[in-house]
Design a protein around this motif. Structure first.
Motif, PDB file in Angstrom:
ATOM      1  N   MET A 245       0.307  -1.210  -0.117  1.00 44.87           N
ATOM      2  CA  MET A 245      -0.125   0.022   0.230  1.00 44.87           C
ATOM      3  C   MET A 245       0.887   1.884   0.158  1.00 44.87           C
ATOM      4  O   MET A 245       0.569   2.047  -0.416  1.00 44.87           O
ATOM      5  N   PHE A 246       2.423   1.494   0.664  1.00 49.15           N
ATOM      6  CA  PHE A 246       3.170   2.445   0.573  1.00 49.15           C
ATOM      7  C   PHE A 246       3.345   2.638  -0.247  1.00 49.15           C
ATOM      8  O   PHE A 246       3.189   4.150  -1.360  1.00 49.15           O
ATOM      9  N   TRP A 247       3.812   1.496  -1.369  1.00 48.79           N
ATOM     10  CA  TRP A 247       4.123   1.755  -2.406  1.00 48.79           C
ATOM     11  C   TRP A 247       3.531   1.985  -4.044  1.00 48.79           C
ATOM     12  O   TRP A 247       3.506   3.505  -4.786  1.00 48.79           O
ATOM     13  N   ALA A 248       2.263   1.668  -3.719  1.00 46.50           N
ATOM     14  CA  ALA A 248       1.197   1.984  -4.394  1.00 46.50           C
ATOM     15  C   ALA A 248       0.541   3.512  -3.932  1.00 46.50           C
ATOM     16  O   ALA A 248       0.353   4.142  -5.743  1.00 46.50           O
ATOM     17  N   TYR A 249       0.673   4.101  -2.996  1.00 44.15           N
ATOM     18  CA  TYR A 249       0.584   5.859  -3.018  1.00 44.15           C
ATOM     19  C   TYR A 249       1.793   6.147  -3.359  1.00 44.15           C
ATOM     20  O   TYR A 249       1.771   7.287  -4.382  1.00 44.15           O
ATOM     21  N   VAL A 250       2.915   5.899  -2.968  1.00 51.14           N
ATOM     22  CA  VAL A 250       4.334   6.767  -3.647  1.00 51.14           C
ATOM     23  C   VAL A 250       4.832   6.833  -4.883  1.00 51.14           C
ATOM     24  O   VAL A 250       4.766   7.719  -5.025  1.00 51.14           O
ATOM     25  N   PHE A 251       4.162   5.276  -5.359  1.00 49.77           N
ATOM     26  CA  PHE A 251       4.565   5.564  -6.759  1.00 49.77           C
ATOM     27  C   PHE A 251       3.628   5.165  -7.776  1.00 49.77           C
ATOM     28  O   PHE A 251       3.091   6.246  -8.736  1.00 49.77           O
ATOM     29  N   GLY A 252       3.253   3.711  -6.848  1.00 53.79           N
ATOM     30  CA  GLY A 252       1.538   3.569  -8.118  1.00 53.79           C
ATOM     31  C   GLY A 252       1.061   4.664  -8.469  1.00 53.79           C
ATOM     32  O   GLY A 252       0.529   4.874  -9.294  1.00 53.79           O
ATOM     33  N   SER A 253       0.426   4.880  -8.096  1.00 58.73           N
ATOM     34  CA  SER A 253      -0.583   5.848  -7.673  1.00 58.73           C
ATOM     35  C   SER A 253       0.000   7.212  -8.700  1.00 58.73           C
ATOM     36  O   SER A 253      -0.708   8.079  -9.174  1.00 58.73           O
TER      37      SER A 253
END
Length: 302
Positions: free
Chosen positions: A34-42
């Motif tokens: 979820m961290f990388w989903a927000y920081v990068f993936g989003s």
């Protein structure tokens, strides 16, 4: 007014970057997914929606290859996880033809949104839930029959999602979907949803943003320029502003989308109601755009 061939390679690289990310997150703990989903993936997902916006104006292959743009839009849609490209094209052209048109422009919030999301907390939640409202609003305001291309878009997207799940598991799929939802909700780039047409100043319906996030959003911040010349790719909109500086430099403008989000929530005079809405006269299934000064068809709308 010519295609931006660089857009093709940028989109391909963005799709490949997300494919690498799908592989890298498959064995991470959920908190890091979820961290990388927000920081990068989003960031990639929101940027891809604006690449699809460019493609919807035929900026990838030009107006004489409209179907090439539609197929490429379906390809660009893949790392978002949700079928979006073809339907967006259909409704976005209405937004350009009939900006603020009551019952046609689905960018205008519904009466319920304006009535309910009127306090600071509710406006904050409205920003968080923007992807939901953008998905549901067309069905409430201006439902259209499903087309063959939309079915193809749906099948291609569902097949891609299944392949990702089969190859790398549920975490990769959740990363993909969470990135799309988070990127279009409470995210700095999402400030453009409000910055573009919400009337912070009476008499000014469209606003441009000239900050650094244009680098991630194909210059969608140059929004006055884009609505004046929708057939010019985002790459060239800064040149439009430079050439016609006397028309744009003195218009109200933004330098921070984060500040736009903050002001929208904290300013009690601003709400989803703060949009220009125009009444259109329907005659025999056609729309009579009474306030338009130029009804010539833009070829990018094919």
């Amino acid at each position: 007014m010519k295609p931006d061939s660089n857009l093709i390679w940028v989109v391909v690289l963005m799709v490949l970057a997300q494919m690498v990310a799908f592989y890298l997150v498959k064995d991470l703990d959920w908190k890091w997914v979820m961290f990388w989903a927000y920081v990068f993936g989003s960031c990639i997902s929101h940027s891809m929606t604006l690449a699809i916006h460019e493609i919807s104006h035929n900026s990838a292959f030009g107006n004489n290859k409209a179907m090439w743009n539609r197929w490429f839009g379906i390809f660009a849609n893949l790392p978002l996880g949700i079928p979006y490209s073809i339907s967006f094209k259909r409704y976005h052209m209405d937004h350009h033809r009939y900006l603020g048109g009551d019952g046609i422009d689905v960018d205008i919030p519904t009466n319920f949104e304006g009535w309910f999301f009127c306090t600071r907390f509710r406006k904050f939640m409205w920003i968080v839930l923007q992807p939901l409202f953008y998905a549901i609003r067309p069905l409430c305001i201006n439902p259209k029959p499903i087309t063959r291309l939309e079915i193809i878009n749906l099948l291609a997207q569902f097949s891609f999602d299944v392949v990702i799940y089969y190859l790398w598991g549920v975490k990769s799929v959740c990363y993909m979907l969470a990135g799309s939802v988070l990127g279009l909700g409470l995210h700095p780039i999402s400030g453009h949803f409000i910055a573009e047409h919400y009337m912070f100043l009476k008499g000014h319906e469209t606003y441009s943003y000239y900050g650094p996030l244009n680098l991630l959003t194909f210059n969608v911040g140059y929004h006055n320029e884009h609505h004046d010349f929708p057939n010019i790719p985002g790459k060239s909109l800064p040149l439009v502003k430079k050439i016609a500086a006397e028309y744009y430099d003195n218009l109200p403008q933004y330098n921070s989308w984060i500040r736009v989000l903050y002001d929208f929530v904290m300013d009690d005079t601003i709400s989803p109601y703060s949009r220009m809405k125009r009444q259109l006269k329907a005659t025999r299934g056609l729309v009579d755009w009474r306030t338009s000064q130029n009804c010539r068809k833009d070829p990018s709308m094919d």
